[in-house]
Design a protein around this motif. Structure first.
Motif, mmCIF file in Angstrom:
data_model
loop_
_atom_site.group_PDB
_atom_site.id
_atom_site.type_symbol
_atom_site.label_atom_id
_atom_site.label_comp_id
_atom_site.label_asym_id
_atom_site.label_seq_id
_atom_site.Cartn_x
_atom_site.Cartn_y
_atom_site.Cartn_z
ATOM 1 N N UNK A 199 72.171 61.455 -54.611
ATOM 2 C CA UNK A 199 70.803 61.169 -54.170
ATOM 3 C C UNK A 199 70.492 61.951 -52.909
ATOM 4 N N UNK A 200 69.240 62.260 -52.729
ATOM 5 C CA UNK A 200 68.807 62.934 -51.510
ATOM 6 C C UNK A 200 68.942 61.951 -50.333
ATOM 7 N N UNK A 201 69.437 62.444 -49.217
ATOM 8 C CA UNK A 201 69.594 61.629 -48.006
ATOM 9 C C UNK A 201 68.210 61.273 -47.453
ATOM 10 N N UNK A 202 67.910 59.983 -47.446
ATOM 11 C CA UNK A 202 66.613 59.525 -46.923
ATOM 12 C C UNK A 202 66.832 58.355 -45.984
ATOM 13 N N UNK A 203 67.075 58.646 -44.708
ATOM 14 C CA UNK A 203 67.335 57.567 -43.749
ATOM 15 C C UNK A 203 66.067 56.746 -43.532
ATOM 16 N N UNK A 204 66.232 55.510 -43.096
ATOM 17 C CA UNK A 204 65.081 54.674 -42.767
ATOM 18 C C UNK A 204 64.342 55.224 -41.559
ATOM 19 N N UNK A 230 63.774 53.809 -38.934
ATOM 20 C CA UNK A 230 64.366 53.358 -37.669
ATOM 21 C C UNK A 230 65.501 54.269 -37.213
ATOM 22 N N UNK A 231 65.791 55.320 -37.993
ATOM 23 C CA UNK A 231 66.905 56.209 -37.650
ATOM 24 C C UNK A 231 66.399 57.643 -37.532
ATOM 25 N N UNK A 232 66.091 58.084 -36.306
ATOM 26 C CA UNK A 232 65.606 59.456 -36.168
ATOM 27 C C UNK A 232 66.713 60.473 -36.444
ATOM 28 N N UNK A 233 66.375 61.511 -37.201
ATOM 29 C CA UNK A 233 67.315 62.598 -37.506
ATOM 30 C C UNK A 233 66.554 63.917 -37.371
ATOM 31 N N UNK A 234 67.254 65.023 -37.602
ATOM 32 C CA UNK A 234 66.592 66.321 -37.557
ATOM 33 C C UNK A 234 65.401 66.319 -38.524
ATOM 34 N N UNK A 235 64.245 66.739 -38.030
ATOM 35 C CA UNK A 235 63.030 66.906 -38.842
ATOM 36 C C UNK A 235 62.339 65.594 -39.218
ATOM 37 N N UNK A 236 62.724 64.473 -38.589
ATOM 38 C CA UNK A 236 61.958 63.235 -38.805
ATOM 39 C C UNK A 236 60.509 63.502 -38.400
ATOM 40 N N UNK A 237 59.584 63.105 -39.253
ATOM 41 C CA UNK A 237 58.171 63.387 -38.991
ATOM 42 C C UNK A 237 57.557 62.285 -38.129
ATOM 43 N N UNK A 238 56.599 62.673 -37.284
ATOM 44 C CA UNK A 238 55.976 61.701 -36.388
ATOM 45 C C UNK A 238 55.266 60.583 -37.150
ATOM 46 N N UNK A 239 54.636 60.927 -38.268
ATOM 47 C CA UNK A 239 53.838 59.907 -38.963
ATOM 48 C C UNK A 239 54.709 58.969 -39.811
ATOM 49 N N UNK A 240 55.642 59.497 -40.568
ATOM 50 C CA UNK A 240 56.436 58.659 -41.478
ATOM 51 C C UNK A 240 57.744 58.188 -40.857
ATOM 52 N N UNK A 241 58.235 58.917 -39.855
ATOM 53 C CA UNK A 241 59.536 58.602 -39.265
ATOM 54 C C UNK A 241 60.699 59.106 -40.102
ATOM 55 N N UNK A 242 60.423 59.794 -41.198
ATOM 56 C CA UNK A 242 61.507 60.277 -42.066
ATOM 57 C C UNK A 242 61.408 61.804 -42.236
ATOM 58 N N UNK A 243 62.511 62.450 -42.576
ATOM 59 C CA UNK A 243 62.482 63.904 -42.751
ATOM 60 C C UNK A 243 62.026 64.278 -44.164
ATOM 61 N N UNK A 244 61.541 65.490 -44.353
ATOM 62 C CA UNK A 244 61.269 65.941 -45.725
ATOM 63 C C UNK A 244 62.577 66.104 -46.503
ATOM 64 N N UNK A 245 62.511 66.082 -47.822
ATOM 65 C CA UNK A 245 63.725 66.245 -48.638
ATOM 66 C C UNK A 245 64.323 67.641 -48.459
ATOM 67 N N UNK A 268 70.186 67.494 -47.679
ATOM 68 C CA UNK A 268 71.349 66.641 -47.431
ATOM 69 C C UNK A 268 71.399 65.547 -48.484
ATOM 70 N N UNK A 269 72.611 65.193 -48.845
ATOM 71 C CA UNK A 269 72.807 64.188 -49.899
ATOM 72 C C UNK A 269 73.367 62.896 -49.308
ATOM 73 N N UNK A 270 72.903 61.791 -49.847
ATOM 74 C CA UNK A 270 73.264 60.474 -49.311
ATOM 75 C C UNK A 270 74.754 60.204 -49.460
ATOM 76 N N UNK A 271 75.302 59.456 -48.509
ATOM 77 C CA UNK A 271 76.723 59.097 -48.568
ATOM 78 C C UNK A 271 76.927 57.611 -48.303
ATOM 79 N N UNK A 272 78.146 57.179 -48.451
ATOM 80 C CA UNK A 272 78.472 55.769 -48.222
ATOM 81 C C UNK A 272 78.944 55.524 -46.802
ATOM 82 N N UNK A 273 79.305 54.268 -46.531
ATOM 83 C CA UNK A 273 79.827 53.906 -45.225
ATOM 84 C C UNK A 273 81.225 54.504 -45.063
ATOM 85 N N UNK A 274 81.454 55.232 -43.989
ATOM 86 C CA UNK A 274 82.757 55.878 -43.807
ATOM 87 C C UNK A 274 83.909 54.868 -43.728
ATOM 88 N N UNK A 275 85.061 55.229 -44.267
ATOM 89 C CA UNK A 275 86.252 54.382 -44.213
ATOM 90 C C UNK A 275 87.492 55.237 -44.047
#
Ligand code: OGA
Ligand code: MN
Length: 318
Positions: free
Chosen positions: A91-96, A98-113, A311-318
């Motif tokens: 799956x494409x990485x789509x953080x919420x 509430x989690x700013x990352x590279x390219x998070x947009x001001x209006x949606x708070x999320x980055x483009x795919x 970026x592709x979604x990942x699980x909780x690191x272990x």
């Protein structure tokens, strides 16, 4: 009918299997390990616009788990074709929001795919032209991306090479007592984009403290992850620590923690764990964020460089 998102459109438009000329013959694909390098394999003969067989994708996934980066040569894709190819692997990485990352947009708070990683004005302009310290994408988030792809579209004459580091080799090179000690530690990597948001104008990868002492303020939320990460497919362990983010070992003395982290960072960046990629237009590099770091050399600001990242979604690191 309602308009489709870019991703749905990509899958909708993807080549159908009954169109023989759009179906990749797996026999044409050659995967060559870079035996003289610390990591990586080069994939020849694959056209990422085409529909791929299950066997091919399985082969590529196995090769990625083993070699940690795959370099696809001579690609020519639009964004939808790029998304269709990348999503074979997850799956494409789509953080919420509430989690700013590279390219998070001001209006949606999320980055483009598809994130334009570029200094070309009007084409995104994320990351500028400076050096990027070694990092794993989204390490500071609760669910970091398992992997990312960069596709080179426009390149500068000078500089701008990207290096990848094999964190499994770095871990395996440590003595057993150190490994045992590190195996039990949890690390918080503070999100540099929270700090960047508070201090507009910084890129997110730059000037933050290297270690948080307990009397210093906490900037953003903390998501402790193991310092030694187990690779989900191979079971191999890697040292999961980046070069320059503000970090903190959980339940650890400030002074000795900061010294331990500094010495591990120095160890990780040794040339024997590193492969430097000299980009050519049409290259796609697909890397595993779970067991590598990557850094970039600076390049002249008046030369253009445009790559596109998925970026592709990942699980909780272990
Ligand atoms: C990235 C990144 C490196 C580069 O997009 O995640 O680190 O070479 N880019 O631009
Ligand atoms: Mn990156």
């Amino acid at each position: 009918m309602t308009a489709l998102t870019q991703l749905s459109q990509a899958i909708h438009d993807a080549p159908r299997w009954h169109q023989a000329e759009q179906f990749q013959d797996g026999n044409e694909i050659r995967i060559e390990a870079q035996h003289d390098q610390a990591l990586g394999a080069v994939v020849y003969g694959l056209d990422a616009r085409k529909a791929q067989s299950g066997e091919t994708i399985y082969r590529l996934k196995q090769a990625l788990a083993e070699h940690l980066i795959l370099i696809f040569k001579h690609q020519s894709l639009d964004d939808l074709q790029y998304l269709a190819f990348a999503s074979y692997f997850g799956s494409i990485f789509r953080p919420g929001a509430d989690i700013p990352v590279l390219a998070s947009q001001d209006d949606t708070g999320t980055p483009p795919d598809v994130v334009p990683v570029s200094n070309a004005v009007g084409k995104g302009d994320y990351t500028g032209h400076g050096e990027l310290a070694a990092h794993a994408d989204h390490q500071w988030t609760p669910l970091p991306s398992f992997g990312s792809l960069l596709y080179a579209i426009e390149l500068p004459q000078d500089g701008g090479q990207t290096s990848w580091y094999n964190t499994i080799k770095a871990y395996e090179a440590l003595d057993e007592a150190t490994q045992k000690h590190l195996d039990q530690l949890q690390l918080i990597t503070y999100n540099p984009f929270v700090r960047a948001k508070n201090n507009k104008g910084t890129t997110g990868y730059g000037a933050t403290p290297l270690y948080r002492f307990k009397d210093q303020p906490i900037v953003g939320h903390a998501y402790p992850h193991p310092l030694v990460r187990t690779h989900p497919e191979s079971g191999r362990k890697g040292l999961w620590l980046n070069e320059r983010s503000e970090v903190e070992l959980v339940h650890y003395d400030d002074q000795s923690g900061s010294e331990l982290i500094a010495s591990l960072r120095e160890h990780l960046l040794k040339p024997e764990f590193r492969y430097e990629h000299q980009w050519e237009e049409g290259d796609i590099v697909f890397w595993d964020n779970q067991a590598t770091l990557h850094s970039r050399r600076p390049f002249p600001s008046d030369q253009r460089r445009l790559l596109k990242r998925i970026s592709l979604a990942g699980g909780r690191p272990y």
